[in-house]
Design an enzyme around this catalytic site. Structure first.
Site, short mmCIF file in Angstrom:
data_model
loop_
_atom_site.label_atom_id
_atom_site.label_comp_id
_atom_site.label_asym_id
_atom_site.label_seq_id
_atom_site.Cartn_x
_atom_site.Cartn_y
_atom_site.Cartn_z
CB ALA A 97 -1.24 -0.35 0.94
N GLY A 116 0.83 -4.45 0.88
CA GLY A 116 -0.57 -5.23 -0.06
C GLY A 116 -0.34 -5.62 -1.73
CD GLU A 159 -2.42 -7.32 2.85
OE1 GLU A 159 -1.80 -5.97 2.66
OE2 GLU A 159 -3.36 -7.53 3.47
CD GLU A 216 1.01 -5.22 5.40
OE1 GLU A 216 1.85 -6.56 5.67
OE2 GLU A 216 0.49 -5.41 4.54
C1 HXC Z 1 5.37 3.82 -1.27
C2 HXC Z 1 7.30 3.47 -2.30
C3 HXC Z 1 6.47 2.42 -1.32
C4 HXC Z 1 5.17 1.70 -0.48
C5 HXC Z 1 8.17 2.23 -2.26
N1 HXC Z 1 7.81 3.65 -2.46
N2 HXC Z 1 7.31 1.42 -1.73
N3 HXC Z 1 6.04 4.68 -2.04
N4 HXC Z 1 4.48 3.00 -0.49
N5 HXC Z 1 4.87 1.11 0.25
C6 HXC Z 1 8.70 4.34 -3.16
C7 HXC Z 1 9.43 4.76 -2.61
O1 HXC Z 1 9.51 5.75 -1.64
C8 HXC Z 1 10.68 5.53 -3.40
O2 HXC Z 1 9.99 6.22 -3.13
C9 HXC Z 1 10.50 4.87 -4.06
O3 HXC Z 1 9.69 3.39 -4.42
C10 HXC Z 1 11.65 2.99 -4.81
O4 HXC Z 1 11.82 3.18 -3.29
P1 HXC Z 1 12.94 2.44 -2.82
O5 HXC Z 1 13.04 2.29 -1.25
O6 HXC Z 1 14.52 3.65 -3.27
O7 HXC Z 1 13.79 1.33 -3.60
P2 HXC Z 1 15.03 0.12 -2.59
O8 HXC Z 1 15.95 0.66 -2.85
O9 HXC Z 1 15.02 -0.83 -4.46
O10 HXC Z 1 14.06 -1.04 -1.83
C11 HXC Z 1 12.92 -1.34 -2.24
C12 HXC Z 1 11.79 -2.01 -0.84
C13 HXC Z 1 11.66 -0.67 -0.35
C14 HXC Z 1 12.57 -2.33 -0.45
C15 HXC Z 1 10.76 -2.64 -1.85
O11 HXC Z 1 10.84 0.50 -1.17
C16 HXC Z 1 10.79 -1.10 0.18
O12 HXC Z 1 10.63 -1.42 1.90
N6 HXC Z 1 9.52 -0.27 0.78
C17 HXC Z 1 8.49 -0.21 2.04
C18 HXC Z 1 7.77 -1.97 1.67
C19 HXC Z 1 6.96 -1.95 2.17
O13 HXC Z 1 6.98 -2.02 3.62
N7 HXC Z 1 4.91 -2.12 2.46
C20 HXC Z 1 4.49 -2.48 3.25
C21 HXC Z 1 3.32 -1.38 2.98
S1 HXC Z 1 2.51 -1.34 4.07
P3 HXC Z 1 11.22 7.67 -3.98
O14 HXC Z 1 10.52 8.69 -4.43
O15 HXC Z 1 12.62 8.05 -2.40
O16 HXC Z 1 11.99 7.41 -4.91
C22 HXC Z 1 0.89 -2.05 3.24
C23 HXC Z 1 -0.15 -1.91 4.38
C24 HXC Z 1 -1.02 -2.98 3.90
O17 HXC Z 1 0.98 -2.52 2.37
C25 HXC Z 1 -2.13 -2.47 4.94
C26 HXC Z 1 -2.23 -2.35 6.39
C27 HXC Z 1 -2.09 -0.53 6.71
#
Ligand code: HXC
Length: 257
Positions: free
Chosen positions: A65, A108, A111, A131
């Site tokens: 998400a 997400g 999911e 999460e």
């Molecule tokens: C918003 C995101 C994002 C996310 C990545 N980006 N994941 N933006 N929401 N979930 C954005 C980053 O901010 C970044 O933007 C760009 O995408 C590239 O990501 P990087 O982190 O620079 O890439 P990398 O270093 O290769 O790392 C990849 C990654 C990391 C390991 C996947 O991005 C990451 O950990 N992302 C979050 C994963 C996560 O926690 N997902 C769960 C979300 S919560 P900029 O602008 O900086 O270039 C969820 C909740 C569901 O899904 C329901 C419960 C509430």
């Protein structure tokens, strides 16, 4: 229809929805949700579509998400909006949906893959429910569908620690149906979708519905639903055609009737 965050392509009876926010690793904001659900519902209404593939990019199916979109929201806002409820509408789509997953399928993203009927993974796929590391828990069905897919031990491991699993572990655990080399992912997923789309659509819908009942009801109720649906299949032309074709040693020509 003009979509901003997804691409929709048709090839024969298979449609492919590609998540297309590459700069955000396909993070699932509300626009993506609305577009994916609207596209899937539109394809579901189209009798010329027999199967749907949902895929992302090489690097990410979806990195979850959109954290930036929800970071500052209050309880009243997320509760008031019933945040993520919209994704549940995908479960009402009756056309079979194949997820083709390469790279990150986190939060997400994992999911969304599990909302599909079956998952084909590239060897680069990484599944996780991180999460808890953000101070929340899965919110699009992850705790429930992951537990049903991989059992309590792995689900607890993933949901409590945020550990990601690779494609092989995901296949061993029952989360994914097949693992293929990354450069064969989309063609394999589309072949699987074409195979499904070549069956009788109403029969494929009955089959999907029957398997899904296994996750909703008791064994005896599920078996009863299956048997009634099996009986109902005899009301279709496609049952007559399928069985006649076998007897005649030829390929069936299903008409979806
Ligand atoms: C918003 C995101 C994002 C996310 C990545 N980006 N994941 N933006 N929401 N979930 C954005 C980053 O901010 C970044 O933007 C760009 O995408 C590239 O990501 P990087 O982190 O620079 O890439 P990398 O270093 O290769 O790392 C990849 C990654 C990391 C390991 C996947 O991005 C990451 O950990 N992302 C979050 C994963 C996560 O926690 N997902 C769960 C979300 S919560 P900029 O602008 O900086 O270039 C969820 C909740 C569901 O899904 C329901 C419960 C509430």
């Amino acid at each position: 229809t003009d979509y901003k965050t997804i691409l929709v392509e048709r090839d024969g009876r298979t449609a492919t929805i590609t998540l297309n926010r590459p700069k955000a690793l396909n993070a699932l904001n509300s626009e993506v949700m609305n577009e994916v659900v609207a596209a899937a519902e539109e394809l579901d209404r189209d009798a010329d579509v027999g199967a749907i593939v949902i895929t992302g990019s090489e690097k990410a199916f979806a990195a979850g998400a959109d954290i930036k979109e929800m970071a500052t929201k209050t309880f009243s806002q997320v509760y008031g909006d019933n945040l993520f409820w919209g994704w549940e509408r995908l479960t009402q789509v009756r056309t079979p949906i194949v997820a083709a997953v390469a790279g990150y399928a986190l939060g997400g993203g994992c999911e969304l893959a599990m909302l599909c009927d079956l998952i084909i993974a590239a060897d680069t796929a990484k599944f996780g429910q991180p999460e808890i590391t953000l101070g929340v828990i899965p919110g699009m069905g992850g705790s429930q569908r992951l537990a049903r897919a991989v059992g309590k031990a792995k689900a607890m491991d993933m949901v409590l620690t945020g550990r990601q699993i690779g494609a092989d572990e995901a296949e061993r655990s029952g989360l994914v149906a097949r693992v293929v080399p990354a450069d064969e992912l989309l063609t394999t997923a589309q072949e699987v979708a074409n195979k499904i789309a070549g069956m009788s659509l109403p029969i494929a819908m009955l089959a999907k519905d029957a398997v899904n009942a296994a996750f909703e009801t008791t064994l005896s109720e599920g078996v009863r639903l299956e048997r009634r649906s099996f009986h109902a299949a005899f009301a279709t032309d496609d049952q007559k055609e399928g069985m006649a074709a076998f007897v005649d040693k030829r390929s069936p020509k299903f008409t979806n009737s």
